[in-house]
Design an enzyme around this catalytic site. Structure first.
Site, PDB file in Angstrom:
ATOM      1  N   CYS A 421       0.827  -1.210   0.000  1.00 19.20           N
ATOM      2  CA  CYS A 421       0.000   0.000   0.000  1.00 19.20           C
ATOM      3  C   CYS A 421       0.861   1.260   0.000  1.00 19.20           C
ATOM      4  CB  CYS A 421      -0.995  -0.042   1.157  1.00 19.20           C
ATOM      5  SG  CYS A 421      -2.393   1.054   0.869  1.00 19.20           S
ATOM      6  N   HIS A 550      -3.256  -5.094   0.541  1.00 20.64           N
ATOM      7  CA  HIS A 550      -2.607  -5.621   1.749  1.00 20.64           C
ATOM      8  C   HIS A 550      -2.686  -7.154   1.721  1.00 20.64           C
ATOM      9  CE1 HIS A 550      -2.009  -1.885   3.992  1.00 20.64           C
ATOM     10  NE2 HIS A 550      -3.131  -1.479   3.433  1.00 20.64           N
ATOM     11  N   GLU A 552      -1.022  -9.231   3.135  1.00 24.65           N
ATOM     12  CA  GLU A 552      -0.731  -9.835   4.437  1.00 24.65           C
ATOM     13  C   GLU A 552      -1.991 -10.332   5.139  1.00 24.65           C
ATOM     14  OE1 GLU A 552      -0.324  -6.650   3.640  1.00 24.65           O
ATOM     15  OE2 GLU A 552      -0.678  -5.258   5.291  1.00 24.65           O
TER      16      GLU A 552
HETATM   17  N1  GLN Z   1      -2.075   6.624   3.228  1.00 23.53           N
HETATM   18  C1  GLN Z   1      -2.199   5.936   2.002  1.00 23.53           C
HETATM   19  C2  GLN Z   1      -3.617   6.026   1.436  1.00 23.53           C
HETATM   20  O1  GLN Z   1      -4.527   6.351   2.115  1.00 23.53           O
HETATM   21  C3  GLN Z   1      -1.792   4.482   2.169  1.00 23.53           C
HETATM   22  C4  GLN Z   1      -2.711   3.692   3.034  1.00 23.53           C
HETATM   23  C5  GLN Z   1      -2.153   2.366   3.468  1.00 23.53           C
HETATM   24  O2  GLN Z   1      -0.952   2.158   3.454  1.00 23.53           O
HETATM   25  N2  GLN Z   1      -3.011   1.474   3.908  1.00 23.53           N
HETATM   26  O3  GLN Z   1      -3.836   5.755   0.264  1.00 23.53           O
END
Ligand code: GLN
Length: 574
Positions: A421, A550, A552
């Protein structure tokens, strides 16, 4: 009316059962099966928070599942927040994202990993949700004429939510963990609700998890906090069926007898839960003390099947791995006061473990605070000591430059890299700045005025943020992505369409895709409409892979997530 009818059958069946236990065992079991009776195990905590009740709950679920029962779990969080989405990770640890887009306490992640199931967001109950529902009903006139009160209206709403999963699907067990500790103001109504459930004919067992400290000056394990905690629970009207004691060392017979006596339970029902190296070993600890057998006995259930062997062989096998793989997690949510809390990244840690075990390796995870690189750039060379580096998800401005510097370092030095992300967004920013000659490139989240917003708002997010609607409004949950044939990502997944879970407001700005690609960056997966860049990789690098998702959250002990698997394989080659 139907509910009352079923309650009546349930109570009747129980009566028959208790009066004729030995002879009618099979008939009763059959009747119970016919009416689809679910068993509830309520897990409460005492003495201190942070005992690992989540792991205890997941482990109880697991040992029952290994005996052939269909198990699910509910987490009750007594805070007023409607969900964990607006909580800082250093408050309660990582925010877990469900397949259907719930933002929930990390314990739900333990349940999913141990039980290898997907749990929907409705299986997380908070005070905020419960009161919101009751107040909405009151405004709609559903309680017309009545005084709406904590008991029975709030407790009824809680019970409705606890019983809901069994009304939609047939479960043998629902394990319900009540967050916080007995004696907290905020969980009183939840305890009251689960107390009423037994009275109303539900099949319920209560498990109380406490802490048995050893005082340095005395060198002796003390049971008094446990005694007091159970006393509090009994004042509420709940007599625990089991007391599980967390402690550094196994509980001895003297303390076991004492706890049994003062807590009004049998010695065999005091279960010792001493420290283990690997959280999944708690299941073995419980099975050595025959916990599943004791639970089934109390509920007059028989062992259906026994899958313990595969699981315990797996746990034994991973103990023997002595070859290490060293993975660095460059994060920022570590420091609270003078304590370090890797809890903020628990799913990333677990995913690294799963992938390492799957490659016969023992994982060694190194915590790297990205802010250190900002103050001491010379520290970047310590990344050479690692076999692989991960930049996990994150929000806000702090520590960003340190992460970008770390990404540049691993890209230029051929160190295997996995970006999750934010870790993908910053990999794109770094590549734009240093490989595409867009010096001012940045993410809109970091620099609002950047002339090259290579990472920008997902269009729908603009109005959401203008109106300050922060709760549950990110792009959340599982979304499909189509993978590009022949890419490393596609090979790792072994298919063309994948679903991974998301939690973000920003995305790769489609206007910059062309220039990034022309300079060698490969977008290996996109949303089905082709607009959103979901995966990226660099073919000139041993392993430089990142995703907007994600992955994970979908890693399981025996089924590692493909991109983590790829990272470990690349690390192994290094
Ligand atoms: N802050 C970034 C967004 O909102 C990444 C979010 C994250 O890593 N889950 O897109």
């Amino acid at each position: 009316m139907w509910f009352d009818f079923f309650q009546c059958i349930k109570l009747k069946t129980e009566l028959i059962f208790f009066e004729n236990q030995n002879h009618l065992n099979h008939i009763t079991y059959f009747i119970l099966l016919l009416i689809g009776m679910v068993n509830y195990i309520i897990v409460t905590g005492g003495v201190v928070s942070g005992l690992g009740k989540g792991i205890t709950t997941a482990s109880i679920g697991k040992i029952l599942q290994l005996h052939g029962y269909k198990v699910t779990a509910i987490k009750i969080d007594p805070y007023i927040n409607c969900d964990a989405g607006t909580l800082r990770p250093t408050e309660h640890g990582e925010v877990w994202v469900t397949e259907d887009g719930g933002e929930i306490d990390q314990d739900l992640g333990h349940y999913e990993r141990f039980l290898d199931i997907n749990i929907p967001k409705c299986q997380n109950i908070t005070t905020g949700q419960v009161y919101q529902a009751v107040i909405e009903k009151e405004r709609k006139g559903e309680y017309l004429g009545k005084t709406v009160q904590p008991i029975p209206h709030v407790t009824d709403e809680i019970k409705r939510r606890v019983r809901k999963p069994s009304q939609e699907e047939k479960f043998d067990f629902i394990i319900v963990e009540i967050g916080g500790t007995v004696g907290d103001y905020e969980n009183v109504l939840f305890l009251e609700a689960v107390r009423q459930m037994k009275l109303e004919g539900d099949k319920v067992l209560y498990v109380h998890v406490t802490y048995v400290p050893v005082l340095d000056a005395l060198g002796e394990a003390k049971t008094k906090p446990t005694q007091h905690s159970v006393k509090l629970l009994r004042e509420i009207g709940i007599q625990p069926d089991f007391v599980i004691t967390r402690s550094d060392d196994p509980l001895d017979d003297v303390r076991r007898e004492k706890i049994a006596m003062f807590c009004n339970i049998h010695e065999d029902d005091v279960i010792s839960d001493s420290n283990v190296k690997n959280i999944y070993d708690v299941t073995s600890l419980f099975e050595e003390q025959l916990l599943s057998k004791k639970i089934l006995h109390k509920l007059n259930l028989k062992k259906d099947r026994n899958d313990l062997k595969t699981w315990s062989n797996f746990l034994e096998k991973i103990k023997k791995f002595d070859k290490k793989v060293e993975i660095g997690v460059v994060g920022k949510y570590f420091d609270i006061g003078s304590f370090n809390l890797p809890d903020s990244y628990v799913s990333v840690i677990e995913a690294v473990k799963h992938a390492a075990w799957n490659n016969n390796l023992s994982p060694n995870i190194r915590w790297i605070n990205s802010k250190v690189f900002e103050k001491k750039p010379e520290k970047l060379s310590t990344l050479d000591e690692l076999d692989g580096v991960i930049v996990p998800g994150g929000f806000g401005l702090s520590g960003i430059q340190g992460k970008i510097d770390a990404i540049q370092y691993v890209r230029e030095h051929g160190i295997p890299y996995l970006g999750l992300c934010l870790g993908m967004q910053l990999a794109v920013v770094e590549y734009a700045q240093n490989a595409c000659n867009l010096k001012d490139a940045n993410s809109r989240e970091v620099d609002k005025k950047t002339s090259h917003p290579v990472i920008d708002f997902i269009p729908e997010q603009v109005s959401i943020l203008q109106e300050s609607r922060y709760g549950a409004t990110m792009r959340l949950g599982a979304y499909p992505a189509l993978l590009k044939k022949g890419t490393l990502v596609q090979k790792l997944y072994g298919k063309n369409k994948v679903f991974e879970r998301h939690r973000h407001r920003y995305e790769v700005n489609p206007e910059y895709v062309k220039i990034l690609e022309e300079n060698g960056l490969v977008f290996s997966g996109r949303s089905p409409d082709g607009v959103l860049m979901e995966f990226m990789e660099l073919s000139s690098h041993p392993y430089f892979v990142a995703t907007q998702a994600h992955p994970e959250f979908k890693s399981r002990p025996m089924k590692p997530a493909p991109l983590f698997q790829g990272l470990i394989q690349a690390a192994l080659k290094r």
